[in-house]
Design an enzyme around this catalytic site. Structure first.
Site, PDB file in Angstrom:
ATOM      1  N   ASN A   9       0.867  -1.181   0.000  1.00 17.45           N
ATOM      2  CA  ASN A   9       0.000   0.000   0.000  1.00 17.45           C
ATOM      3  C   ASN A   9       0.903   1.230   0.000  1.00 17.45           C
ATOM      4  OD1 ASN A   9      -1.789   2.050   0.511  1.00 17.45           O
ATOM      5  ND2 ASN A   9      -2.329   1.375   2.586  1.00 17.45           N
ATOM      6  N   TRP A  10       1.011   1.845  -1.151  1.00 23.28           N
ATOM      7  CA  TRP A  10       1.946   2.974  -1.275  1.00 23.28           C
ATOM      8  C   TRP A  10       1.371   4.257  -0.674  1.00 23.28           C
ATOM      9  CZ3 TRP A  10       4.267   2.644  -6.927  1.00 23.28           C
ATOM     10  CH2 TRP A  10       4.854   1.386  -7.086  1.00 23.28           C
ATOM     11  N   SER A 210       3.260  -1.836  10.347  1.00 28.79           N
ATOM     12  CA  SER A 210       4.712  -1.843  10.578  1.00 28.79           C
ATOM     13  C   SER A 210       5.381  -3.166  10.220  1.00 28.79           C
ATOM     14  CB  SER A 210       5.033  -1.447  12.024  1.00 28.79           C
ATOM     15  OG  SER A 210       4.628  -0.110  12.264  1.00 28.79           O
ATOM     16  N   GLY A 231       2.819  -1.106   4.284  1.00 32.56           N
ATOM     17  CA  GLY A 231       2.817   0.312   3.927  1.00 32.56           C
ATOM     18  C   GLY A 231       4.227   0.792   3.638  1.00 32.56           C
ATOM     19  N   GLY A 232       4.837   1.420   4.636  1.00 29.79           N
ATOM     20  CA  GLY A 232       6.158   2.038   4.478  1.00 29.79           C
ATOM     21  C   GLY A 232       7.183   1.161   3.777  1.00 29.79           C
TER      22      GLY A 232
HETATM   23  P1  PGA Z   1       2.710   0.475   7.587  1.00 24.98           P
HETATM   24  O1  PGA Z   1       1.252   0.638   6.947  1.00 24.98           O
HETATM   25  O2  PGA Z   1       3.278  -0.815   7.068  1.00 24.98           O
HETATM   26  O3  PGA Z   1       3.478   1.668   7.109  1.00 24.98           O
HETATM   27  O4  PGA Z   1       2.532   0.446   9.055  1.00 24.98           O
HETATM   28  C1  PGA Z   1       0.408  -0.453   6.768  1.00 24.98           C
HETATM   29  C2  PGA Z   1      -0.901  -0.009   6.171  1.00 24.98           C
HETATM   30  O5  PGA Z   1      -1.374   1.055   6.559  1.00 24.98           O
HETATM   31  O6  PGA Z   1      -1.487  -0.689   5.317  1.00 24.98           O
END
Ligand code: PGA
Length: 258
Positions: A9-10, A210, A231-232
């Site tokens: 998820n960018w 995370s 995400g990140g």
């Molecule tokens: P994150 O985001 O890996 O940066 O914590 C995950 C998400 O929101 O899908």
């Protein structure tokens, strides 16, 4: 056996040019892995460019949101029909949408229905806040979110659920594999109650919050967890590739199905 799925998820990151560079850096490596579903979810404006780049590969494409109406005077919105032309997946009900854009259970329910209607696979996100978690309300909250999101939906064709505790998103403070496995087990139990055992057995449920190359194995090795919404770490080609590679390697070592 459920096929593992790793979705990136960018969020609101990357210009079209940056999206093209990022995909170019991971395309070959991702394509080589054939026992894991790999889904990239760039911003709307990069969907077409990324689609071109991954054509002919095993990489799949997803959007991060949609509007539930099919067309009309809804300035700035993107409809399920538009997306169905471009991609196969769509993230729905992400906590950032609930929090910053006031998406309620009712709206999310309409979005899930709209996605399924056009054959898009929704990645439905649910998860509790820190306050709810500390009050011991995790089970109650995810159960309510799941039930309201799926109200009136009889067929879950292609639906994926992502359990994303809000306190773990973008904070560097992931849940533990054990915690996530427990809550995902509860989500699966709810699906058995709402639908039936077979549907619950076949439903893919991801963990998100995370996830990095350093902790991915802790989640992927859990029997209830079928992959991750990242995400990140999905914005770094090496990191994302490592998460997918580790997932692929672990697939050979255990079976999710009892
Ligand atoms: P994150 O985001 O890996 O940066 O914590 C995950 C998400 O929101 O899908």
């Amino acid at each position: 056996m459920r096929v593992s799925l790793i979705a990136g998820n960018w969020k609101m990151n990357t210009t079209v040019a940056e999206a093209v560079t990022l995909v170019s850096e991971m395309r070959l490596g991702l394509d080589e892995i054939d026992n894991v579903d790999k889904v990239l979810c760039p911003p709307f404006i990069s969907l077409a460019a990324v689609r071109e780049l991954i054509k002919g590969s095993s990489i799949k494409l997803g959007a991060q949101n949609l509007y539930f109406e099919e067309q009309g005077a809804y300035t700035g919105e993107i409809s399920p029909l538009m997306l169905a032309d471009l991609c196969q997946f769509v993230i729905i009900g992400h906590s950032e949408r609930r929090q910053y854009f006031n998406e309620t259970g009712k709206i999310i329910n309409k979005k899930v229905q709209a996605a399924l209607r056009v054959g898009l696979k929704p990645i439905l996100c649910i998860g509790e806040s820190l306050k709810e978690n500390e009050a011991g309300k995790t089970g109650e909250v995810v159960t309510e979110q799941l039930r309201s999101s799926l109200a009136g939906i009889n067929e879950l064709d292609g639906l994926i659920v992502a359990y994303e505790p809000v306190w773990a998103i973008g904070t560097g403070r992931a849940a533990t594999g054990k915690q996530a496995n427990e809550t995902i087990g509860l989500i699966r139990h709810n699906i058995t109650e709402l639908y039936d055992k077979e549907i619950a057995r076949d439903l893919r449920i991801l963990y998100g919050g995370s996830v990095t190359s350093a902790n991915a194995a802790e989640f992927i090795s859990q029997p209830e967890i079928d992959g991750a919404l990242v995400g990140g770490a999905s914005l770094k080609a090496k990191e994302f590739l490592s998460i997918v590679t580790q997932t692929s390697a672990m697939r050979g070592h255990f079976s999710h199905i009892d």
